[in-house]
Write an enzyme that holds these catalytic residues in place. Structure first.
Site, PDB file in Angstrom:
ATOM      1  CB  ALA A  11      -3.491 -17.977 -28.930  1.00  0.00           C
ATOM      2  NE  ARG A  16     -12.933 -14.001 -19.558  1.00  0.00           N
ATOM      3  CZ  ARG A  16     -12.415 -12.813 -19.865  1.00  0.00           C
ATOM      4  NH1 ARG A  16     -12.888 -11.706 -19.308  1.00  0.00           N
ATOM      5  NH2 ARG A  16     -11.429 -12.708 -20.745  1.00  0.00           N
TER       6      ARG A  16
HETATM    7  C1  UD1 Z   1      -8.335  -7.358 -23.448  1.00  0.00           C
HETATM    8  C2  UD1 Z   1      -7.411  -6.223 -22.998  1.00  0.00           C
HETATM    9  C3  UD1 Z   1      -8.251  -5.142 -22.334  1.00  0.00           C
HETATM   10  C4  UD1 Z   1      -9.319  -4.659 -23.290  1.00  0.00           C
HETATM   11  C5  UD1 Z   1     -10.158  -5.822 -23.839  1.00  0.00           C
HETATM   12  C6  UD1 Z   1     -11.025  -5.334 -24.957  1.00  0.00           C
HETATM   13  C7  UD1 Z   1      -5.324  -7.323 -22.414  1.00  0.00           C
HETATM   14  C8  UD1 Z   1      -4.466  -7.842 -21.329  1.00  0.00           C
HETATM   15  N1  UD1 Z   1      -6.455  -6.755 -22.056  1.00  0.00           N
HETATM   16  O1  UD1 Z   1      -8.938  -7.896 -22.271  1.00  0.00           O
HETATM   17  O2  UD1 Z   1      -7.425  -4.058 -21.960  1.00  0.00           O
HETATM   18  O3  UD1 Z   1     -10.156  -3.697 -22.648  1.00  0.00           O
HETATM   19  O4  UD1 Z   1      -9.315  -6.859 -24.350  1.00  0.00           O
HETATM   20  O5  UD1 Z   1     -11.900  -6.345 -25.388  1.00  0.00           O
HETATM   21  O6  UD1 Z   1      -4.935  -7.385 -23.575  1.00  0.00           O
HETATM   22  N2  UD1 Z   1      -5.251 -14.009 -26.455  1.00  0.00           N
HETATM   23  C9  UD1 Z   1      -4.212 -14.690 -27.041  1.00  0.00           C
HETATM   24  N3  UD1 Z   1      -3.232 -15.200 -26.240  1.00  0.00           N
HETATM   25  C10 UD1 Z   1      -3.227 -15.011 -24.889  1.00  0.00           C
HETATM   26  C11 UD1 Z   1      -4.291 -14.316 -24.302  1.00  0.00           C
HETATM   27  C12 UD1 Z   1      -5.285 -13.812 -25.113  1.00  0.00           C
HETATM   28  O7  UD1 Z   1      -4.168 -14.870 -28.253  1.00  0.00           O
HETATM   29  O8  UD1 Z   1      -2.285 -15.497 -24.252  1.00  0.00           O
HETATM   30  C13 UD1 Z   1      -6.323 -13.478 -27.315  1.00  0.00           C
HETATM   31  C14 UD1 Z   1      -7.697 -13.987 -26.947  1.00  0.00           C
HETATM   32  O9  UD1 Z   1      -8.012 -15.165 -27.695  1.00  0.00           O
HETATM   33  C15 UD1 Z   1      -8.601 -12.817 -27.326  1.00  0.00           C
HETATM   34  C16 UD1 Z   1      -7.707 -11.594 -27.208  1.00  0.00           C
HETATM   35  O10 UD1 Z   1      -6.385 -12.068 -27.159  1.00  0.00           O
HETATM   36  O11 UD1 Z   1      -9.084 -12.911 -28.655  1.00  0.00           O
HETATM   37  C17 UD1 Z   1      -8.014 -10.801 -25.937  1.00  0.00           C
HETATM   38  O12 UD1 Z   1      -7.853 -11.651 -24.818  1.00  0.00           O
HETATM   39  P1  UD1 Z   1      -8.900 -11.673 -23.627  1.00  0.00           P
HETATM   40  O13 UD1 Z   1      -8.453 -12.656 -22.624  1.00  0.00           O
HETATM   41  O14 UD1 Z   1     -10.256 -11.783 -24.159  1.00  0.00           O
HETATM   42  O15 UD1 Z   1      -8.647 -10.210 -23.054  1.00  0.00           O
HETATM   43  P2  UD1 Z   1      -9.657  -9.337 -22.196  1.00  0.00           P
HETATM   44  O16 UD1 Z   1      -9.608  -9.771 -20.803  1.00  0.00           O
HETATM   45  O17 UD1 Z   1     -10.955  -9.262 -22.877  1.00  0.00           O
HETATM   46 CA    CA Z   2     -11.837 -10.238 -24.644  1.00  0.00          CA
END
Ligand code: UD1
Ligand code: CA
Length: 470
Positions: A11, A16
């Site tokens: 979600a 980026r």
């Molecule tokens: C996340 C982890 C980080 C880890 C990394 C590994 C968190 C805060 N951080 O960082 O510790 O090292 O993944 O790849 O979890 N998403 C939602 N809803 C939201 C936010 C995100 O569904 O409100 C989903 C995104 O679509 C994505 C996943 O969660 O598929 C991870 O989110 P992303 O923003 O990519 O986290 P990272 O900064 O990569």
């Molecule tokens: Ca990620």
């Protein structure tokens, strides 16, 4: 794996990527990013697969149509902890393991995730976190341990101190949680003052404060945990996946002359002793038989090649079927629904569309064959065109067995050329030709003996040749 329900997080806004297309729909080796974690979970045979998606997720739903997954909406991207919390209702009463995966980590393997789940069961932990030691930890959550190397907490890059940023053990974003304890704990995860999101890795501290056991498992191959947040990471993921595909194909007996320039979707199958030259792109549901050769810079999409087929350089083939022993190209274009029966030759600069070409027939040079049925042992001369379109509709050309079509003929469809007939070179054929007939569709030739010489003399008399000195 009936004690496991998977939750895949998709979600996030994927800002980026700087794209109109949602991040998880970006294609990776012919499949959308999101299909990788989904298929991994389905492959593991988990009980249910829940996808957390944002409000504009029509594309994601469509991309996964036909796969047995459930969708849960996160109205606003309030962080990964909040995302998992959205599945509380759907998972109410579930006491097994909740496996949480990011939608953007396509390189994880079933083996690794199965290992994580096993370790989680054996450790009787409330949570198990997959970690990796990487060269470049930028962007990932860092694993912080105490002096006895027990997990203390996970710090996100945005909140990390310089010293914490130097840690090279990272959170892979893949976890096993005890379903019975998960949701109560999620509600205790604080909102990050920096990002105004609740971070799922914050659960570690919540559990440790409750004096519950949190376990970690380190992956053996750290390339598996690559998270795709940018286009550069998408390209990196493609390199790794391509390498896996290449290794599988080579183990199965395929020669790749230059794996670095081969682009072969994971969905493609190739038989042993087939040789793939540099720069070849094989896409979608393509299947290639044994003992084939695909020369350089060809693209083959959703097509089936039987054994011993040769595709010469620079050919493009879509949604077509090629039987054994055919030779195609160089620079041939087989458009959708071209069917070449055995030992057909389609040569240089030929285009074929929606046509069947019978066994042993040849279309060797510069021809267009569209909306046509060609029998066996037919020879279609250089430059021949099936004139299939009259500006309003498409019409069929039928050429029966053993017909010889001379060079540069126009066959104006709808038309039928009977078995064994001969079409004179340069003809425009507008009426059916019966079997064994010879058809001339061109003006008769007029030859005037000596006329060229007379013409030359006449011209010379009018204007003497220019001297070289001018
Ligand atoms: C996340 C982890 C980080 C880890 C990394 C590994 C968190 C805060 N951080 O960082 O510790 O090292 O993944 O790849 O979890 N998403 C939602 N809803 C939201 C936010 C995100 O569904 O409100 C989903 C995104 O679509 C994505 C996943 O969660 O598929 C991870 O989110 P992303 O923003 O990519 O986290 P990272 O900064 O990569
Ligand atoms: Ca990620």
């Amino acid at each position: 794996m009936h004690d496991v329900c998977a939750v895949i997080l998709a979600a996030g806004e994927g800002t980026r990527m700087r794209s109109q297309l949602p991040k998880v729909l970006h294609p990776l080796l012919g499949r959308p990013l999101i299909s990788y974690p989904v298929d991994l979970c389905l492959g593991l045979g988990v009980k249910r697969v829940l996808l957390v998606v944002g409000p504009r997720a029509e594309g994601v739903r469509q991309a996964l149509a036909g796969r047995p997954v459930e969708f849960v909406e996160q109205a606003e991207p309030r962080g990964t902890a909040d995302a998992v919390l959205q599945t509380e209702m759907a998972l109410a009463g579930f006491r097994g393991i909740v496996l949480v995966l990011g939608g953007d980590t396509p390189l994880l393997t079933e083996l690794t995730v199965a290992g994580l789940l096993d370790a989680h069961r054996r450790a009787r932990a409330v949570a198990t976190v997959l970690t990796a030691r990487v060269e470049d930890a930028a962007g990932y959550g860092r694993i912080l341990r105490d002096r006895r190397s027990a997990l203390r907490r996970i710090v996100e890059e945005v909140e990390a101190t310089v010293k914490e940023k130097a840690v090279r053990e990272i959170n892979a974003g893949c976890y096993g949680f005890a379903g019975a304890a998960l949701f109560a704990a999620l509600k205790r995860v604080p909102v990050s003052p920096v990002k105004r999101e609740s971070f799922l890795p914050g659960l570690v501290e919540v559990f440790l404060r409750q004096r519950r056991r949190v376990h970690t498992v380190e992956v053996s191959d750290p390339t598996e945990v690559l998270g795709v947040n940018t286009r550069a990471e998408l390209a990196q993921a493609a390199v790794v996946l391509r390498q896996r595909v290449h290794e599988r194909l080579m183990a199965e007996g395929v020669t790749l002359l230059d794996p670095a320039t081969a682009y072969i979707d994971a969905t493609v199958t190739i038989g042993p002793d087939t040789v793939i030259y540099p720069g070849v792109i094989l896409q979608g549901a393509t299947t290639i038989g044994a003992g084939c050769v695909v020369y350089g810079h060809c693209r083959i999409q959703n097509s089936h090649l039987a054994d011993a087929v040769t595709i010469l350089d620079g050919s493009v083939i879509s949604e077509s079927e090629i039987a054994e022993g055919c030779v195609v190209g160089p620079y041939a274009h087989l458009r959708p629904h071209s069917r070449l029966r055995s030992k057909v030759k389609v040569g240089n600069f030929c285009e074929v569309k929606q046509a069947v070409i019978g066994a042993g027939s040849k279309v060797p040079h510069l021809a267009y064959v569209g909306d046509a049925t060609i029998g066996e042992k037919v020879n279609v001369g250089a430059g021949t065109i099936t004139c299939n379109y009259d500006g309003f509709a498409k019409h069929q050309t039928v050429i029966e067995d053993e017909v010889f079509v001379g060079s540069n003929a126009n066959l104006v469809a709808p038309i039928r050329i009977g078995r064994g007939a001969i079409i004179a070179a340069g003809s425009t054929i507008t009426e059916a030709v019966p079997p064994d007939a010879v058809a001339f569709g061109r003006a008769p030739q007029v030859t005037k003996e000596g006329r060229a010489k007379a013409t030359r003399q006449k011209r010379q008399a009018m204007a003497p040749p220019k001297s070289d000195e001018e």
